[in-house]
Design a protein around this motif. Structure first.
Motif, mmCIF file in Angstrom:
data_model
loop_
_atom_site.group_PDB
_atom_site.id
_atom_site.type_symbol
_atom_site.label_atom_id
_atom_site.label_comp_id
_atom_site.label_asym_id
_atom_site.label_seq_id
_atom_site.Cartn_x
_atom_site.Cartn_y
_atom_site.Cartn_z
ATOM 1 N N GLY A 96 2.335 -2.281 3.786
ATOM 2 C CA GLY A 96 1.578 -1.526 4.777
ATOM 3 C C GLY A 96 1.790 -0.039 4.599
ATOM 4 N N PRO A 97 1.080 0.784 5.383
ATOM 5 C CA PRO A 97 1.220 2.239 5.300
ATOM 6 C C PRO A 97 2.549 2.710 5.896
ATOM 7 C CG PRO A 97 -0.848 1.584 6.371
ATOM 8 C CD PRO A 97 0.028 0.373 6.319
ATOM 9 N N VAL A 98 2.939 3.925 5.519
ATOM 10 C CA VAL A 98 4.153 4.557 6.042
ATOM 11 C C VAL A 98 3.740 5.827 6.774
ATOM 12 C CG1 VAL A 98 4.551 5.659 3.792
ATOM 13 C CG2 VAL A 98 6.420 5.505 5.439
ATOM 14 N N SER A 99 4.369 6.099 7.901
ATOM 15 C CA SER A 99 3.944 7.186 8.776
ATOM 16 C C SER A 99 4.528 8.541 8.374
ATOM 17 C CB SER A 99 4.363 6.882 10.219
ATOM 18 O OG SER A 99 5.782 6.942 10.349
ATOM 19 N N ASP A 100 3.886 9.586 8.888
ATOM 20 C CA ASP A 100 4.421 10.941 8.743
ATOM 21 C C ASP A 100 5.859 11.014 9.241
ATOM 22 O OD1 ASP A 100 2.300 12.286 7.602
ATOM 23 O OD2 ASP A 100 1.917 13.593 9.302
ATOM 24 N N ASP A 101 6.127 10.377 10.386
ATOM 25 C CA ASP A 101 7.464 10.458 10.968
ATOM 26 C C ASP A 101 8.511 9.867 10.034
ATOM 27 O OD1 ASP A 101 6.505 11.684 13.227
ATOM 28 O OD2 ASP A 101 6.537 9.882 14.473
ATOM 29 N N THR A 102 8.195 8.730 9.427
ATOM 30 C CA THR A 102 9.151 8.100 8.510
ATOM 31 C C THR A 102 9.355 8.945 7.265
ATOM 32 O OG1 THR A 102 8.568 5.891 9.307
ATOM 33 C CG2 THR A 102 9.597 6.030 7.136
#
Length: 211
Positions: A183-189
């Motif tokens: 899945g995608p990974v967030s800006d925060d991570t």
């Protein structure tokens, strides 16, 4: 010119290879067949991405029948989708007839923008390059794309291409699905990794969505 990215609702991903049955064996993906893989990646994406979010896809989105894989899989993905083409994307500017394939990604896949040469962004206060390719390849990957790799300027890089090889290698962060439970990974991570500094982090084992 830098582009400041840091708002909630921004995501990163790459190397889905929708429709590519052989990638399961090549990269030891934990799926019984290509349909299971395609469906899992759509579900993982839509579990976290909202309709108003933005997702940057750093290449190698589909393989095989372009029209089928765009319309049956990519079209279902939520959010505003921005594609930075990789070497397997038929719309990549460095592929034969690549510019002629661009319309299909917009019309059949719902891609909002195709960006061949993205500008660096700012995450966690750091200048971060964006590219399908990493700075450094090893003996597993041949050198035929050397001229397209970004120059290592000592800064951070978000990339794909290397599949399950690593999640983080120094200041290189692999946003490929093989590194992030498909899945995608967030800006925060991503920002957390950058604030943690250079590190070497292997790809963890896949965690089923309902685990």
């Amino acid at each position: 010119m830098w582009v400041a990215l840091g708002a909630m609702g921004r995501w990163w991903s790459s190397d889905h290879h929708f429709g590519h049955a052989n990638i399961i064996g090549y990269c030891a993906r934990p799926f019984g067949d290509v349909d299971a893989m395609n469906n899992a990646m759509v579900d993982r994406w839509n579990d976290v991405v909202g309709d108003g979010d933005e997702v940057w896809i750093l290449g190698d989105l589909v393989m095989g029948q372009l029209s089928v894989n765009l319309s049956e899989h990519v079209w279902l993905l939520k959010g505003r989708k921005i594609l930075v083409p990789g070497n397997h994307d038929t719309c990549w500017q460095h592929r034969n007839k690549g510019p002629q394939k661009v319309a299909a990604y917009y019309d059949l896949g719902g891609i909002a923008r195709i960006v061949d040469d993205p500008q660096p962004v700012v995450l966690a206060g750091e200048r971060v390059q964006i590219n399908h390719f990493p700075y450094a390849l090893d003996s597993r990957y041949d050198a035929k794309f050397m001229s397209h790799r970004p120059r290592d300027d000592g800064g951070w890089l978000l990339h794909g291409h290397i599949h399950e090889k690593w999640r983080q290698n120094g200041r290189q962060i692999n946003v490929g699905v093989d590194a992030w439970d498909f899945g995608p990974v967030s800006d925060d991570t991503i920002s957390e990794l950058i604030r943690g500094g250079p590190a070497n982090v292997a790809c963890p084992a896949y965690t089923p969505a309902d685990a």
